[in-house]
Design a protein around this motif. Structure first.
Motif, PDB file in Angstrom:
ATOM      1  N   LEU A 287      39.731  26.673  47.275  1.00  0.00           N
ATOM      2  CA  LEU A 287      39.163  27.544  46.294  1.00  0.00           C
ATOM      3  C   LEU A 287      37.929  26.273  45.695  1.00  0.00           C
ATOM      4  N   LYS A 288      37.858  25.049  46.119  1.00  0.00           N
ATOM      5  CA  LYS A 288      36.649  24.105  45.848  1.00  0.00           C
ATOM      6  C   LYS A 288      36.934  24.064  44.277  1.00  0.00           C
TER       7      LYS A 288
ATOM      8  N   ILE B  45      55.446  30.373  42.542  1.00  0.00           N
ATOM      9  CA  ILE B  45      55.030  31.013  41.005  1.00  0.00           C
ATOM     10  C   ILE B  45      56.002  31.859  40.675  1.00  0.00           C
ATOM     11  N   ALA B  46      56.461  32.713  41.535  1.00  0.00           N
ATOM     12  CA  ALA B  46      57.103  33.889  40.953  1.00  0.00           C
ATOM     13  C   ALA B  46      58.698  33.213  40.261  1.00  0.00           C
ATOM     14  N   GLY B  47      59.135  32.301  41.203  1.00  0.00           N
ATOM     15  CA  GLY B  47      60.322  31.503  40.516  1.00  0.00           C
ATOM     16  C   GLY B  47      60.325  30.452  39.757  1.00  0.00           C
TER      17      GLY B  47
ATOM     18  N   GLU C 225      42.675  32.746  40.277  1.00  0.00           N
ATOM     19  CA  GLU C 225      42.505  31.776  41.472  1.00  0.00           C
ATOM     20  C   GLU C 225      43.600  32.223  42.330  1.00  0.00           C
ATOM     21  N   ILE C 226      45.024  32.510  42.092  1.00  0.00           N
ATOM     22  CA  ILE C 226      45.963  32.961  42.930  1.00  0.00           C
ATOM     23  C   ILE C 226      45.547  33.982  43.949  1.00  0.00           C
ATOM     24  N   ASP C 227      45.355  35.181  43.032  1.00  0.00           N
ATOM     25  CA  ASP C 227      45.003  36.228  43.759  1.00  0.00           C
ATOM     26  C   ASP C 227      43.543  36.016  44.710  1.00  0.00           C
ATOM     27  N   ARG C 228      42.723  35.359  44.496  1.00  0.00           N
ATOM     28  CA  ARG C 228      41.670  34.896  45.344  1.00  0.00           C
ATOM     29  C   ARG C 228      42.094  34.426  46.562  1.00  0.00           C
TER      30      ARG C 228
ATOM     31  N   GLY D 276      50.069  43.652  45.444  1.00  0.00           N
ATOM     32  CA  GLY D 276      49.329  43.257  46.376  1.00  0.00           C
ATOM     33  C   GLY D 276      50.141  43.333  47.923  1.00  0.00           C
ATOM     34  N   ASN D 277      49.743  42.209  48.651  1.00  0.00           N
ATOM     35  CA  ASN D 277      50.414  42.144  49.918  1.00  0.00           C
ATOM     36  C   ASN D 277      51.448  41.216  50.114  1.00  0.00           C
TER      37      ASN D 277
END
Length: 262
Positions: A162-163, A65-67, A41-44, A110-111
């Motif tokens: 993301l609904k 999220i990372a921290g 979901e995060i990636d999307r 990713g980016n």
């Protein structure tokens, strides 16, 4: 001390039925917890949401999220707390709820670094404060810093985009719960999770870990199949015709194969 103890016992003896009722109704009670965001979901969201509208939300999501960041930690984050070393970001959280400073790293997955740099480049030159997060609209940053209420809603914005069901259940705790759950699903031990998020109590840290389906699947495979991976292995027939001619296995006693099985 004795007087306080007597008063406590007196109150208990005076309202025995009320106390018994509260104990009965309290059995099995579980506090309502924030929902979590999964890795997919995060990636999307990061890949599909329009930067012109959601760039600030993306950067908050990445750092949160990372921290395993609390809402107020993100709100108080300054540009001086983040060092861009090229291949990664080194982020310092100097002031935390538990008085334990933390440092975490955002790698070039990713980016993510590109999104952070893009957002930082939009910072107006006349901003007098050093708060990192500024209000963002239509591809532009204002000089006004983002407040706690807005920052606390970034995961509900993600869920709405993301609904996902029950959008209101994605609260300010979602970032820390999601981060802890992702680490637990990856097999990270509770001590490392505590250190990463700055928790002192093991019980508190475990309370933030969601019993996700991915984690349940790994446990099922461990119990039923005897493997520690989420994929169930299957036998593979390897014939000599599939082995390159320049590889010789004569006199080998311990050989490890890494196979991509389709």
């Amino acid at each position: 001390m004795l007087d306080n103890l007597r008063q406590h016992r007196y109150k208990q003896s005076k309202f025995p039925k009320l106390i018994a009722f509260l104990k009965r109704t309290g059995d099995g009670y579980q506090a309502k917890r924030s929902k979590i965001l999964t890795k997919s979901e995060i990636d999307r969201f990061l890949s599909s949401a329009d930067d012109k509208e959601f760039l600030m939300i993306k950067v908050g999501l990445i750092l949160g999220i990372a921290g395993a960041c609390r809402t107020d930690e993100l709100v108080n984050l300054t540009v001086d707390d983040i060092e861009d070393v090229g291949s990664s970001l080194i982020v310092k959280i100097p002031n935390t709820k538990t008085k334990i400073p933390r440092i975490f790293v955002v790698t070039d997955v990713g980016n993510m670094l590109e999104l952070f740099r893009k957002y930082l480049s939009l910072r107006p030159p006349h901003v007098k404060h050093k708060r990192l997060f500024l209000y963002y609209k239509a591809g532009k940053c204002s000089s006004q810093p983002v407040g706690k209420n807005t920052m606390g809603k970034i995961t509900s914005v993600v869920a709405s985009y993301l609904k996902l069901p029950d959008v209101a259940c994605y609260t300010g705790h979602c970032l820390r719960r999601s981060s802890a759950t992702l680490l637990a699903d990856a097999g990270v031990d509770i001590t490392t999770i505590k250190r990463h998020a700055g928790w002192k109590s093991t019980t508190v840290a475990e309370g933030y870990v969601e019993n996700s389906i991915e984690n349940k699947t790994k446990i099922a495979n461990q119990v039923l199949v005897g493997t520690t991976t989420s994929a169930i292995t299957k036998p593979v027939n390897v014939s000599e015709s599939n082995i390159p001619s320049n590889i010789n296995f004569e006199n080998c006693t311990n050989v490890t194969f890494n196979l991509n099985v389709i």
